[in-house]
Motif scaffolding. Structure first.
Motif, PDB file in Angstrom:
ATOM      1  N   LEU A  24      36.429  40.907  29.107  1.00 25.49           N
ATOM      2  CA  LEU A  24      36.703  41.963  30.297  1.00 25.49           C
ATOM      3  C   LEU A  24      36.074  40.990  31.872  1.00 25.49           C
ATOM      4  O   LEU A  24      35.050  40.826  31.347  1.00 25.49           O
ATOM      5  CB  LEU A  24      36.323  43.186  30.551  1.00 25.49           C
ATOM      6  N   TRP A  25      36.624  41.303  32.320  1.00 26.21           N
ATOM      7  CA  TRP A  25      36.124  40.563  33.573  1.00 26.21           C
ATOM      8  C   TRP A  25      36.246  41.300  35.244  1.00 26.21           C
ATOM      9  O   TRP A  25      37.394  41.392  35.494  1.00 26.21           O
ATOM     10  CB  TRP A  25      37.218  39.217  34.183  1.00 26.21           C
ATOM     11  N   ILE A  26      35.060  41.470  35.551  1.00 25.94           N
ATOM     12  CA  ILE A  26      35.294  42.189  37.031  1.00 25.94           C
ATOM     13  C   ILE A  26      35.328  41.202  37.997  1.00 25.94           C
ATOM     14  O   ILE A  26      34.476  40.305  37.732  1.00 25.94           O
ATOM     15  CB  ILE A  26      33.744  43.290  36.516  1.00 25.94           C
ATOM     16  N   ASN A  27      36.297  41.273  39.176  1.00 28.53           N
ATOM     17  CA  ASN A  27      36.408  40.669  40.546  1.00 28.53           C
ATOM     18  C   ASN A  27      34.894  40.433  41.222  1.00 28.53           C
ATOM     19  O   ASN A  27      35.232  41.711  41.858  1.00 28.53           O
ATOM     20  CB  ASN A  27      37.563  40.880  41.093  1.00 28.53           C
ATOM     21  N   PRO A  28      34.526  39.699  41.158  1.00 27.35           N
ATOM     22  CA  PRO A  28      33.203  39.633  42.120  1.00 27.35           C
ATOM     23  C   PRO A  28      33.433  39.738  43.877  1.00 27.35           C
ATOM     24  O   PRO A  28      32.381  39.813  44.254  1.00 27.35           O
ATOM     25  CB  PRO A  28      32.278  38.690  41.389  1.00 27.35           C
ATOM     26  N   GLY A  29      34.381  38.958  43.935  1.00 23.15           N
ATOM     27  CA  GLY A  29      34.901  38.535  44.986  1.00 23.15           C
ATOM     28  C   GLY A  29      36.017  40.047  45.954  1.00 23.15           C
ATOM     29  O   GLY A  29      36.477  39.869  47.311  1.00 23.15           O
ATOM     30  N   LYS A  30      35.876  40.822  45.180  1.00 25.68           N
ATOM     31  CA  LYS A  30      36.949  42.126  45.320  1.00 25.68           C
ATOM     32  C   LYS A  30      36.227  43.178  47.138  1.00 25.68           C
ATOM     33  O   LYS A  30      34.593  42.787  46.928  1.00 25.68           O
ATOM     34  CB  LYS A  30      36.853  42.994  45.327  1.00 25.68           C
ATOM     35  N   LEU A 266      41.761  32.825  34.214  1.00 26.34           N
ATOM     36  CA  LEU A 266      40.729  31.588  34.316  1.00 26.34           C
ATOM     37  C   LEU A 266      41.112  31.209  35.988  1.00 26.34           C
ATOM     38  O   LEU A 266      40.030  29.821  36.500  1.00 26.34           O
ATOM     39  CB  LEU A 266      41.287  30.770  33.586  1.00 26.34           C
ATOM     40  N   GLY A 267      42.137  30.939  36.689  1.00 23.78           N
ATOM     41  CA  GLY A 267      42.201  30.744  37.891  1.00 23.78           C
ATOM     42  C   GLY A 267      41.637  31.335  38.377  1.00 23.78           C
ATOM     43  O   GLY A 267      40.522  30.935  39.612  1.00 23.78           O
ATOM     44  N   MET A 268      41.012  32.304  38.734  1.00 25.34           N
ATOM     45  CA  MET A 268      40.431  33.213  39.996  1.00 25.34           C
ATOM     46  C   MET A 268      39.054  33.633  39.202  1.00 25.34           C
ATOM     47  O   MET A 268      38.022  32.952  40.124  1.00 25.34           O
ATOM     48  CB  MET A 268      40.720  34.802  40.011  1.00 25.34           C
ATOM     49  N   SER A 269      39.104  33.385  37.746  1.00 27.08           N
ATOM     50  CA  SER A 269      37.054  33.736  37.849  1.00 27.08           C
ATOM     51  C   SER A 269      36.316  32.064  37.597  1.00 27.08           C
ATOM     52  O   SER A 269      35.251  31.688  38.611  1.00 27.08           O
ATOM     53  CB  SER A 269      36.665  33.901  36.347  1.00 27.08           C
ATOM     54  N   THR A 270      37.113  30.834  37.857  1.00 27.31           N
ATOM     55  CA  THR A 270      36.804  29.626  38.421  1.00 27.31           C
ATOM     56  C   THR A 270      36.718  29.580  39.823  1.00 27.31           C
ATOM     57  O   THR A 270      36.269  28.695  39.861  1.00 27.31           O
ATOM     58  CB  THR A 270      37.398  28.992  37.182  1.00 27.31           C
ATOM     59  N   PRO A 307      40.312  38.978  47.409  1.00 23.37           N
ATOM     60  CA  PRO A 307      39.975  41.045  47.370  1.00 23.37           C
ATOM     61  C   PRO A 307      40.486  41.329  47.465  1.00 23.37           C
ATOM     62  O   PRO A 307      39.336  42.631  47.389  1.00 23.37           O
ATOM     63  CB  PRO A 307      39.836  39.695  49.139  1.00 23.37           C
ATOM     64  N   LEU A 308      41.742  41.850  46.403  1.00 22.09           N
ATOM     65  CA  LEU A 308      41.483  43.086  46.140  1.00 22.09           C
ATOM     66  C   LEU A 308      41.856  43.284  44.842  1.00 22.09           C
ATOM     67  O   LEU A 308      41.658  44.411  44.036  1.00 22.09           O
ATOM     68  CB  LEU A 308      43.442  42.502  46.266  1.00 22.09           C
ATOM     69  N   LEU A 309      41.973  42.059  43.397  1.00 21.13           N
ATOM     70  CA  LEU A 309      42.423  42.849  42.638  1.00 21.13           C
ATOM     71  C   LEU A 309      40.862  43.096  41.898  1.00 21.13           C
ATOM     72  O   LEU A 309      39.389  42.172  41.989  1.00 21.13           O
ATOM     73  CB  LEU A 309      42.169  41.644  42.155  1.00 21.13           C
ATOM     74  N   SER A 310      40.822  43.753  41.276  1.00 20.83           N
ATOM     75  CA  SER A 310      39.541  44.630  40.526  1.00 20.83           C
ATOM     76  C   SER A 310      38.547  43.827  39.848  1.00 20.83           C
ATOM     77  O   SER A 310      37.893  43.607  39.449  1.00 20.83           O
ATOM     78  CB  SER A 310      39.721  46.179  40.119  1.00 20.83           C
ATOM     79  N   GLY A 311      39.929  43.822  38.582  1.00 18.52           N
ATOM     80  CA  GLY A 311      39.516  42.569  37.010  1.00 18.52           C
ATOM     81  C   GLY A 311      40.482  42.614  36.470  1.00 18.52           C
ATOM     82  O   GLY A 311      41.810  42.869  36.997  1.00 18.52           O
ATOM     83  N   ALA A 312      40.535  41.713  35.138  1.00 11.58           N
ATOM     84  CA  ALA A 312      41.256  41.596  34.294  1.00 11.58           C
ATOM     85  C   ALA A 312      40.661  41.212  33.210  1.00 11.58           C
ATOM     86  O   ALA A 312      39.656  41.570  32.387  1.00 11.58           O
ATOM     87  CB  ALA A 312      41.600  40.278  34.381  1.00 11.58           C
TER      88      ALA A 312
END
Length: 398
Positions: A24-30, A266-270, A307-312
């Protein structure tokens, strides 16, 4: 990928991804949507233009695809509450769902039977409209249904439409393009389901196969959570943008990907987006979820989603079959395995420390009993009966 190793040497998430583990990854850039929308390359105007264009083409769709008549030529699907599946998930996986659970049945979309019936078909219709207007194919007052007339088809025969696809995108673009008269070439991974290739060929589409993957009602008191299967990112990215445009910060979107092909995660978290592929970290990119078997994400979508996605979340293949069988047993709704990836959202997210922290950060702890959760079903209605039986046998064997 030496730079990747240096940047992420202390990144436990990346280590789990590389091992093919569910994560589970929570997007820190949202960030708040109002702030994010100032820099987005898309606006509400784009949505309105698309809506009007689809209305103009509705008579043509009703003429050549009678299954669209029920909705006046619009390619839409129902939103269905699935309380029995909710109960099964709570009992089987020990995950308490605070709120109501719904299924967005894009598996029942007319023409292509998947979420790709929206974006893929729309893209062809827009291209067709551009050509028709540029070459005077429509007389004043003439309806768009005439774009399928024999003399106009002869015009479109001089144009070729090509697309690379692991599955349902090829179906949607291939079917509508062939009906309009275009020469159609669909480049597909050898891993794509054979029945999809056979269906395309029945429309006269030139299907070319390759061994490698083709890409070398809500308000503040009722927060909305949406879980969407993700491949290269186009469809889930479009859905997320549209939902954020309507509901802003009251909607929370999560992508779900196979453990061996989590290209968007992978693309977003890195932060590398299309500059990294799943093969770069030792994953195979192979999955039974053919529409999600993508090794490298869309750079455009990934950057829009920052800036939009909550996570994956990621999901093992065998769980896709378990979710498929559970849904059929409890709600009598059939989805193909790839369309079941969204169910990993609730299972992999609810109750986790990361999700609880997300709720606190967004001041949602006191609203969750009134929350609405939507699992976006992305395909299934066109799966042949024999293939359905094979899927169910696989699920039963598990």
């Amino acid at each position: 990928m030496e730079n990747l190793e240096m940047q992420n040497k202390d990144n436990p998430l990346l280590e789990k991804i590389k091992k093919g583990e569910e994560v589970l990854w929570i997007n820190p850039g949202k960030i708040p949507f109002q702030e994010a929308s100032e820099d987005l390359p898309l606006t509400e105007t784009d949505i309105e233009e698309a809506r009007k264009r689809l209305e103009r083409f509705a008579p043509l769709l009703m003429k050549y695809f009678p299954e669209t008549r029920e909705r006046n030529g619009l390619i839409e699907s129902p939103l269905t509450e699935i309380p029995y599946m909710k109960k099964r998930m709570e009992e089987k996986y020990g995950k308490k769902c605070r709120g109501r659970l719904f299924l967005k049945e894009d598996n029942r979309l007319a023409i292509a039977g998947s979420v790709k019936a929206r974006g893929g078909i729309y893209e062809v219709l827009k291209h067709t409209e551009d050509l028709a207007l540029a070459h005077g194919l429509l007389k004043p007052g003439e309806g768009y249904e005439h774009l399928g007339d024999p003399e106009k088809k002869r015009f479109f025969k001089d144009y070729t439409i090509q697309v690379g696809s692991t599955g349902n995108l090829g179906l949607s673009i291939g079917i509508i393009s062939a009906v309009l008269g275009y020469k159609v070439i669909i480049h597909m991974s050898a891993d794509a389901k054979q029945w999809k290739k056979d269906l395309l060929r029945s429309y006269g589409v030139d299907v070319r196969e390759y061994r490698s993957d083709y890409g070398k009602a809500v308000d503040q008191e009722h927060p909305l959570f949406v879980y969407i299967p993700c491949g290269v990112g186009g469809a889930p990215g479009g859905i997320t943008f549209g939902l954020k445009e309507i509901y802003g910060d009251h909607v929370h979107c999560f992508f779900a990907e196979p453990v061996q092909a989590p290209c968007m995660l992978l693309g977003m978290s890195t932060g590398l987006h299309d500059r990294i592929s799943v093969e770069d970290v030792g994953l195979t990119g192979k999955t039974q979820a053919d529409g999600l078997a993508v090794g490298r994400p869309s750079a455009f979508v990934g950057k829009v989603m920052e800036p939009l996605l909550s996570g994956a979340v990621t999901v093992e293949d065998e769980k896709l079959y378990r979710y498929m069988k559970d849904l059929l047993d409890t709600q009598n709704i059939f989805l193909e395995p790839s369309a079941c990836a969204g169910f990993q959202g609730p299972v992999g997210i609810w109750g986790s420390p990361e999700f609880e922290a997300y709720l606190r950060k967004n001041h949602l702890e006191d609203s969750m009993d009134r929350a609405v959760h939507v699992l976006w079903a992305t395909g299934g209605s066109l799966v042949p009966e024999e293939i359905r039986r094979n899927y169910m046998k696989e699920a039963e064997n598990l």
